[in-house]
Design a protein around this motif. Structure first.
Motif, PDB file in Angstrom:
ATOM      1  N   GLN A  31      11.580 -60.675 -30.311  1.00 52.16           N
ATOM      2  CA  GLN A  31      11.360 -62.007 -30.523  1.00 52.16           C
ATOM      3  C   GLN A  31      10.000 -62.435 -31.390  1.00 52.16           C
ATOM      4  O   GLN A  31      10.080 -63.403 -31.917  1.00 52.16           O
ATOM      5  N   LEU A  32       9.096 -61.707 -30.907  1.00 45.48           N
ATOM      6  CA  LEU A  32       7.868 -61.896 -31.651  1.00 45.48           C
ATOM      7  C   LEU A  32       8.083 -61.209 -33.083  1.00 45.48           C
ATOM      8  O   LEU A  32       7.478 -61.914 -34.016  1.00 45.48           O
ATOM      9  N   TYR A  33       8.687 -60.078 -33.344  1.00 43.46           N
ATOM     10  CA  TYR A  33       8.960 -59.569 -34.659  1.00 43.46           C
ATOM     11  C   TYR A  33       9.666 -60.645 -35.575  1.00 43.46           C
ATOM     12  O   TYR A  33       9.103 -60.855 -36.805  1.00 43.46           O
ATOM     13  N   GLU A  34      10.824 -61.320 -34.775  1.00 39.19           N
ATOM     14  CA  GLU A  34      11.238 -62.108 -35.538  1.00 39.19           C
ATOM     15  C   GLU A  34      10.445 -63.575 -35.907  1.00 39.19           C
ATOM     16  O   GLU A  34      10.738 -63.851 -36.968  1.00 39.19           O
ATOM     17  N   ALA A  35       9.886 -63.823 -34.981  1.00 41.12           N
ATOM     18  CA  ALA A  35       8.914 -65.089 -35.188  1.00 41.12           C
ATOM     19  C   ALA A  35       7.960 -64.828 -36.374  1.00 41.12           C
ATOM     20  O   ALA A  35       7.569 -65.629 -37.316  1.00 41.12           O
ATOM     21  N   GLY A  36       7.529 -63.537 -36.320  1.00 36.27           N
ATOM     22  CA  GLY A  36       6.406 -63.191 -37.292  1.00 36.27           C
ATOM     23  C   GLY A  36       7.027 -62.905 -38.526  1.00 36.27           C
ATOM     24  O   GLY A  36       6.276 -63.623 -39.627  1.00 36.27           O
ATOM     25  N   LEU A  37       8.076 -62.148 -38.700  1.00 38.05           N
ATOM     26  CA  LEU A  37       8.436 -62.019 -40.221  1.00 38.05           C
ATOM     27  C   LEU A  37       9.393 -62.975 -40.643  1.00 38.05           C
ATOM     28  O   LEU A  37       9.393 -63.337 -41.786  1.00 38.05           O
TER      29      LEU A  37
END
Length: 123
Positions: A31-37
């Motif tokens: 979820q954090l990877y997606e928010a960041g990328l």
């Protein structure tokens, strides 16, 4: 914890609550990877294109880059997601999320190509 990452031994792995279906092993925080990328990095790319590279002068360029960035980052994040019930074909490491994003990549590439071609044609 709708979509969780695969189990990881990385220092940034996040254990989900033990009451969930996924157990208590540390997992990739997709979820954090997606928010960041898909969020922050895509924004920074588009911001650089519009404010430094003058991409707004070429109609379609920003839309094409957005489609390619979002689709590419989504495919990258899909690699780290837990793939139970998401596999498109049992024998291939391709999830339905990846399959949905491939047309986005091609559409983005086509939009960029059309934008560049129309920019070369004198008005």
């Amino acid at each position: 914890s709708e979509v969780v990452g695969t189990v990881t031994t990385a220092a940034w792995g996040i254990p989900f609550p033990p009451a969930t279906l996924w157990g208590s092993e540390p997992r990739h925080p997709v979820q954090l990877y997606e928010a960041g990328l898909e969020g922050l990095v895509t924004f920074l790319i588009l911001r650089g294109l519009t404010h430094r590279a003058g991409a707004l002068a070429t109609p379609g360029m920003v839309a094409g880059v957005f489609l390619m960035a979002y689709g590419g980052f989504r495919i990258l994040c899909e690699v780290y997601k837990h793939d139970e019930h998401r596999a498109l074909l049992a024998d291939l490491p391709v999830t339905s999320g990846m399959a949905y994003c491939v047309p986005m990549l091609f559409l983005g590439l086509a939009v960029i190509a059309l934008a560049r071609r129309s920019a070369r044609v004198p008005a």
